[in-house]
Write an enzyme that holds these catalytic residues in place. Structure first.
Site, PDB file in Angstrom:
ATOM      1  CG  HIS A   1      -6.747   0.789  -1.466  1.00 19.72           C
ATOM      2  ND1 HIS A   1      -6.911  -0.205  -0.531  1.00 19.72           N
ATOM      3  CD2 HIS A   1      -7.906   0.787  -2.193  1.00 19.72           C
ATOM      4  CE1 HIS A   1      -8.096  -0.759  -0.658  1.00 19.72           C
ATOM      5  NE2 HIS A   1      -8.709  -0.179  -1.656  1.00 19.72           N
TER       6      HIS A   1
ATOM      7  CG  HIS B   1      -4.463  -0.092   3.873  1.00 21.05           C
ATOM      8  ND1 HIS B   1      -3.741  -0.994   3.126  1.00 21.05           N
ATOM      9  CD2 HIS B   1      -5.410   0.424   3.036  1.00 21.05           C
ATOM     10  CE1 HIS B   1      -4.225  -1.041   1.892  1.00 21.05           C
ATOM     11  NE2 HIS B   1      -5.234  -0.187   1.815  1.00 21.05           N
TER      12      HIS B   1
ATOM     13  CB  CYS C   1      -0.970  -0.007   1.174  1.00 19.33           C
ATOM     14  SG  CYS C   1      -0.181  -0.032   2.808  1.00 19.33           S
TER      15      CYS C   1
END
Length: 239
Positions: free
Chosen positions: A209, A197, A143
């Site tokens: 993402h 994240h 990510c």
């Protein structure tokens, strides 16, 4: 002798008449009413509240309104959380019109709002790339590697490598002030409240993402999975 003949004839006549009566009884049909408007009503089945039975119709529970079946109102399918999926077009598309059409559908916006073709091209280039921790190549990427690449290639902005460091290096942004290129941060594990994240905000509540299950994709901040895990947003400082 004559008397015997007369007696025999008498019994023969009686037997003959009795036989015809029995034959008539056996061959006679039941009488039916001929009155107007009655027909065979006395022999027809009756039903409660005008409800009739149609051969071949299922006996499953259903609502009934004055003799007619209506749809069962308790068969609605359970609500399914919305998940974003790519439109079925070739990955790595560069045609501006096709890119705008594709992402207008994904983001649920009009095509004229999608003016940053560089962002769309970069997202489309990475679309579907699988996730792997620490990855930063076209074979697999994580990510923070994805957000670092997008900010560098699209906005010429440098950010640190990890999600936590990217959070610390950006200025906080309120939810109602999100702009294209802002970073959105999440806590997705059960340990503490650390940032685990990160994604890049696009528009209309959507962000791009690298997800662990789908690879590079686009999701909605109001998705039942992401909404409770959202920590905040940050705007990278231009250098």
């Amino acid at each position: 002798m004559m008397m015997k003949i007369q007696i025999a004839s008498y019994f023969l006549v009686v037997a003959t008449l009795s036989g015809c009566s029995a034959l008539k009884t056996l061959s006679s049909k039941p009488e039916t009413s001929t009155s107007a408007g009655t027909g065979n009503a006395q022999n027809a089945p009756s039903f409660i509240d005008d409800i009739s039975v149609t051969p071949g119709v299922s006996n499953e529970p259903s609502s009934v309104v004055k003799g007619r079946r209506v749809a069962n109102t308790n068969t609605a399918a359970p609500e399914v959380p919305k998940r974003m999926k790519a439109v079925n077009l070739t990955r790595g598309e560069t045609n501006p019109a096709v890119l705008q059409m594709k992402y207008a559908q994904i983001l649920d916006v009009s095509q004229d709002k999608l003016n940053n073709l560089s962002l769309l091209q970069n997202i489309d280039h990475w679309w579907g790339t699988q996730y792997c921790l620490g990855g930063s190549t076209e074979d697999c990427i994580d990510c923070s590697g994805f957000t670092q690449t997008i900010l560098h290639d699209v906005y010429a902005v440098n950010v640190p490598r990890t999600a936590g460091d990217q959070y610390d290096s950006t200025d906080r942004v309120n939810d109602n002030q999100l702009q294209e290129g802002d970073l959105v941060f999440f806590h997705t594990t059960g340990r503490g409240h650390s940032i685990t994240h990160v994604g890049v905000y696009i528009m209309n509540n959507h962000f791009a993402h690298a997800a662990t299950t789908e690879g590079v994709t686009i999701s909605d901040l109001d998705d039942p999975y992401w909404k409770p895990r959202f920590v905040g947003a940050g705007r990278a400082k231009k250098t």
